[in-house]
Design a protein around this motif. Structure first.
Motif, PDB file in Angstrom:
ATOM      1  N   LEU A 145      35.137  46.381  37.836  1.00  0.00           N
ATOM      2  CA  LEU A 145      35.743  45.771  39.010  1.00  0.00           C
ATOM      3  C   LEU A 145      35.765  44.252  38.871  1.00  0.00           C
ATOM      4  O   LEU A 145      36.765  43.601  39.223  1.00  0.00           O
ATOM      5  N   VAL A 146      34.685  43.686  38.356  1.00  0.00           N
ATOM      6  CA  VAL A 146      34.627  42.244  38.102  1.00  0.00           C
ATOM      7  C   VAL A 146      35.740  41.825  37.155  1.00  0.00           C
ATOM      8  O   VAL A 146      36.442  40.824  37.376  1.00  0.00           O
ATOM      9  N   SER A 147      35.930  42.599  36.100  1.00  0.00           N
ATOM     10  CA  SER A 147      36.972  42.285  35.120  1.00  0.00           C
ATOM     11  C   SER A 147      38.364  42.356  35.738  1.00  0.00           C
ATOM     12  O   SER A 147      39.230  41.517  35.451  1.00  0.00           O
ATOM     13  N   LEU A 148      38.587  43.334  36.607  1.00  0.00           N
ATOM     14  CA  LEU A 148      39.880  43.463  37.276  1.00  0.00           C
ATOM     15  C   LEU A 148      40.141  42.304  38.235  1.00  0.00           C
ATOM     16  O   LEU A 148      41.283  41.878  38.412  1.00  0.00           O
ATOM     17  N   ALA A 149      39.086  41.806  38.856  1.00  0.00           N
ATOM     18  CA  ALA A 149      39.241  40.795  39.908  1.00  0.00           C
ATOM     19  C   ALA A 149      39.785  39.482  39.365  1.00  0.00           C
ATOM     20  O   ALA A 149      40.665  38.860  39.967  1.00  0.00           O
ATOM     21  N   GLY A 150      39.242  39.020  38.258  1.00  0.00           N
ATOM     22  CA  GLY A 150      39.665  37.717  37.748  1.00  0.00           C
ATOM     23  C   GLY A 150      39.420  36.631  38.781  1.00  0.00           C
ATOM     24  O   GLY A 150      38.311  36.479  39.300  1.00  0.00           O
ATOM     25  N   GLU A 151      40.476  35.880  39.122  1.00  0.00           N
ATOM     26  CA  GLU A 151      40.326  34.787  40.092  1.00  0.00           C
ATOM     27  C   GLU A 151      40.304  35.284  41.537  1.00  0.00           C
ATOM     28  O   GLU A 151      40.002  34.528  42.462  1.00  0.00           O
ATOM     29  N   MET A 152      40.622  36.562  41.749  1.00  0.00           N
ATOM     30  CA  MET A 152      40.665  37.127  43.090  1.00  0.00           C
ATOM     31  C   MET A 152      39.268  37.533  43.559  1.00  0.00           C
ATOM     32  O   MET A 152      38.423  37.940  42.758  1.00  0.00           O
ATOM     33  N   VAL A 153      39.008  37.415  44.860  1.00  0.00           N
ATOM     34  CA  VAL A 153      37.777  37.932  45.456  1.00  0.00           C
ATOM     35  C   VAL A 153      38.084  39.312  46.015  1.00  0.00           C
ATOM     36  O   VAL A 153      39.027  39.473  46.799  1.00  0.00           O
TER      37      VAL A 153
END
Length: 274
Positions: free
Chosen positions: A68-76
């Motif tokens: 999930l962290v990897s998918l988020a990138g700059e997004m919260v």
């Protein structure tokens, strides 16, 4: 910012595929904060009486949250999951971006025998993120004004409530749009935003799972209690753009609900700042 109404189940691969599509769509819309539903990683309980298997238990430092962290990138991103800590499972929501885990909340209030499946969280704490100071809660937590108030007193500018909120099972309406539990869901969202004068994101499951039929109704609510964007009972993503600091300042300029409190006049159970 955006709040999602969508179905999720026990198939983690399918859940992540859906999340990937939602994140991609949100990114195209310029979304910086995305709220996904309660139990979007592995699905919610199929019954509320503890008689059926629950969702897969995940650790906060495990591969699923790292993904999930990897998918988020700059997004919260805020996403609900079943958290395993030692031998205890919790109904939890995690907040991440590409830098890692920003915050985690364990559901405090447990309705309808949910305590047969989960341990209970022990409090409400806000935390800082690149999009502002956030406070999180899960589903039934928002039925208690103290939950959102505790977060607001801890400086939360944005409240994120993730849910698997069903329609009424004892007196169901022919149409979910007319369901009395759907009406309560909406009232709580608007009231919690207005009484604390904070921005409010509400995500929820849709479709059916086991014996439950979810009401959807994801939305973004401004600090005046007005719905800026909503999905209705259908699957979708409610997207709204606003300047959080300005929205809070405008709402609190004349009547500041937090500023004008008089805790010394309330009963002895009243929460105090700090």
């Amino acid at each position: 910012m955006a709040a999602v109404a969508a179905p999720f189940d026990r198939d983690l691969s399918a859940d992540f595929a859906r999340i990937e599509r939602l994140v991609a769509a949100a990114r195209i819309d310029g979304v910086h904060l995305l709220a996904l539903p309660e139990a979007c990683l592995g699905g919610y309980l199929s019954t509320l009486d503890g008689s059926a298997d629950g969702p897969p238990a995940l650790t906060i430092d495990g591969p699923e949250i790292k993904r999930l962290v990897s998918l988020a990138g700059e997004m919260v991103i805020a996403a609900g999951y079943c958290e395993l800590d030692g031998d205890v499972r919790y109904n939890s929501v995690v907040c991440v971006n590409g830098d890692g885990v920003l915050g985690n909340h364990r559901k405090v209030h447990q309705p309808l025998n949910e305590d047969a499946s989960y341990g209970a969280g022990q409090g409400f704490r806000a935390f800082d993120t690149p999009v502002g100071r956030l406070g999180m809660m899960i589903c039934y937590d928002k039925a208690f004004p103290e939950s959102a108030r505790a977060l607001a007193l801890d400086g939360a500018q944005i409240g994120v409530c993730v849910s698997a909120w069903p329609g009424s099972s004892t007196n169901p309406a022919p149409s979910l749009a007319q369901d009395r539990w759907k009406r309560r869901f909406d009232l709580f969202d608007q009231a919690r935003a207005l009484e604390n004068q904070i921005v409010w994101l509400s995500a929820n499951q849709t479709g059916t799972f086991g014996s439950l039929r979810f009401v959807g109704s994801a939305k973004v609510v401004d600090p005046g209690g007005d719905i800026l964007a909503g999905t209705g009972v259908a699957e979708g993503m409610a997207v709204a753009e606003l300047d959080v600091a300005k929205a809070l300042a405008d709402a609190r300029r004349s009547m500041g609900h937090l500023r004008d409190r008089r805790p010394e006049t309330y009963d002895r159970h009243e929460m105090m700042p700090g």
